[in-house]
Motif scaffolding. Structure first.
Motif, PDB file in Angstrom:
ATOM      1  N   GLU A 133      23.818  -2.980  37.534  1.00 21.36           N
ATOM      2  CA  GLU A 133      24.279  -3.198  36.156  1.00 21.36           C
ATOM      3  C   GLU A 133      23.931  -2.016  35.261  1.00 21.36           C
ATOM      4  N   CYS A 134      22.728  -1.436  35.455  1.00 26.55           N
ATOM      5  CA  CYS A 134      22.343  -0.284  34.636  1.00 26.55           C
ATOM      6  C   CYS A 134      23.183   0.937  34.973  1.00 26.55           C
ATOM      7  N   GLU A 135      23.518   1.121  36.241  1.00 27.14           N
ATOM      8  CA  GLU A 135      24.332   2.276  36.623  1.00 27.14           C
ATOM      9  C   GLU A 135      25.763   2.139  36.128  1.00 27.14           C
ATOM     10  N   SER A 136      26.292   0.926  36.112  1.00 26.88           N
ATOM     11  CA  SER A 136      27.668   0.722  35.631  1.00 26.88           C
ATOM     12  C   SER A 136      27.772   0.817  34.122  1.00 26.88           C
TER      13      SER A 136
ATOM     14  N   TRP B 149      16.009  -2.173  28.277  1.00 32.96           N
ATOM     15  CA  TRP B 149      15.758  -2.921  29.503  1.00 32.96           C
ATOM     16  C   TRP B 149      16.022  -2.078  30.758  1.00 32.96           C
ATOM     17  N   CYS B 150      16.993  -1.175  30.690  1.00 32.69           N
ATOM     18  CA  CYS B 150      17.319  -0.366  31.858  1.00 32.69           C
ATOM     19  C   CYS B 150      16.307   0.746  32.093  1.00 32.69           C
ATOM     20  N   ARG B 151      15.540   1.105  31.104  1.00 32.74           N
ATOM     21  CA  ARG B 151      14.568   2.181  31.248  1.00 32.74           C
ATOM     22  C   ARG B 151      13.151   1.641  31.339  1.00 32.74           C
ATOM     23  N   SER B 152      13.025   0.391  31.761  1.00 33.07           N
ATOM     24  CA  SER B 152      11.724  -0.233  31.980  1.00 33.07           C
ATOM     25  C   SER B 152      11.408  -0.207  33.476  1.00 33.07           C
TER      26      SER B 152
END
Length: 377
Positions: A223-226, A246-249
């Protein structure tokens, strides 16, 4: 009499040493936990102007702090200093490691930018052994913050309350706070709404909550990559500036022992016998004449052809003076040959001695005489 003087000298030295020790600021911090020491401008303002309250003047001078380890040009490796503006407080912050235990004497030099007075203070930081163990640690990225705005204790409590609600436990401690610029981030534009970002790491002895464990799933990484909507973001923030990305946690589980690296095998120290050295055979003979033709003869031939062509154009294709005069009319040739004589005559006429100059000749008289025979034809 001499004994009294010696006793007085000894007492004076002791009192001076006691006062000198009392002048130092002493603080303690355990290894493995975040250390923050705020340098308040208001405290140092009274050092520069001790009698300003008696005269009714209250100053708010800009001050610049410079910190270094005593007898060293910089700070210890685990300690950092930041001050955004001379009108703001400074902060000493960092996380000492177990190998950094001991006494650290920090020299603080304060410069008043209004009067350019300088004040010196010593800060003694005693780094003790670790008090708590944090086998579970989590690092969060706060995008809308700067390092100076996160170091105050009030802001740290706000961030800790949000993480406690996410973690499901109140036993949390700050392990580290780092600016995104120290991680290779780009310097933001000096405009409102642009921030450098801050990484905050907290630790606890309680395991991660189910919500935090989603950070380690492959679905979360996809999900973070998309770049689409995140379904597992269950973080909350009472202050919008403290909302985490949230994606950089990232989670760090230190409860599991790390297997040691394999021990290298110790050999006999003697290289193995590889046999007799067999040098490679000589390369086969090669004919370099085709290469010589391509690299020398062909460019030389092209240069020779170009030189011949250029010589033909410059020498054989010229019109020549005789051929040019044959094609030019007599009237144009007459005008051409008399330009220089007429110019010299005008220079003489413009001189100071005008009486010695001959009268101007009729320039058109020869032309008229030449045109009469042509008109008779």
């Amino acid at each position: 009499m001499a004994d009294k003087r010696s006793w007085a000298l000894a007492i004076t030295v002791c009192v001076a040493g006691f006062l000198w020790v009392q002048a130092d600021s002493i603080t303690e911090t355990p290894a493995g936990q975040m250390f923050v020491y705020e340098l308040h401008r208001e405290i140092f303002q009274s050092e520069f102007e001790p009698l300003h309250k008696l005269f009714g003047h209250i100053y708010n001078d800009p001050m610049v702090f410079k910190c270094n380890k005593e007898r060293f040009p910089d700070l210890p490796r685990w300690l950092r200093f930041t001050q955004r503006d001379p009108y703001e407080n400074g902060f000493l912050y960092g996380t000492p490691l177990p190998q950094d235990q001991g006494k650290n004497i920090i020299e603080i030099f304060v410069t008043n930018k209004r009067s350019y007075d300088t004040f010196r203070e010593r800060l003694v930081i005693n780094v003790g052994p670790p008090v708590k163990q944090f086998p579970y640690q989590a690092e969060f990225f706060i995008e809308l913050r700067e390092i100076e705005k996160v170091l105050p204790a009030v802001v740290q409590e706000e961030i800790k309350r949000d993480i406690q609600h996410l973690w499901g436990t109140g036993n949390l401690e700050f392990v580290n706070i780092t600016s995104a610029l120290d991680r290779g981030g780009r310097v933001p534009l000096p405009l409102p709404g642009y921030f450098e970002g801050v990484y905050v790491k907290l630790g606890s002895d309680r395991p991660f909550s189910k919500c935090m464990q989603r950070l380690q799933t492959t679905a979360h990484q996809r999900e973070c990559e998309s770049g689409g909507k995140l379904t597992g973001d269950c973080s909350t923030c009472t202050n919008p500036a403290n909302c985490i990305s949230w994606c950089r946690s990232e989670l760090f589980d230190l409860s599991k022992p790390v297997p040691p690296a394999p021990v290298p095998k110790v050999g006999s120290g003697v290289l193995e016998w590889g046999g007799e050295f067999s040098p490679p055979e000589s390369p086969p003979d090669r004919d370099f004449f085709p290469d010589y033709i391509v690299t020398v003869i062909v460019p030389f031939a092209l240069a020779l052809i170009l030189c011949v062509l250029l010589a033909y154009i410059m020498c054989c294709r010229r019109e020549g003076v005789v051929k040019r005069n044959a094609k030019t009319t007599d009237l144009q040739l007459y005008h051409h040959h008399t330009i220089q004589g007429n110019a010299n005559e005008l220079r003489r006429m413009a001189g100071n001695d005008r009486q010695n100059v001959d009268r101007p000749r009729q320039c058109l008289q020869p032309l008229l005489m030449a045109e009469q025979p042509m008109a008779g034809r």
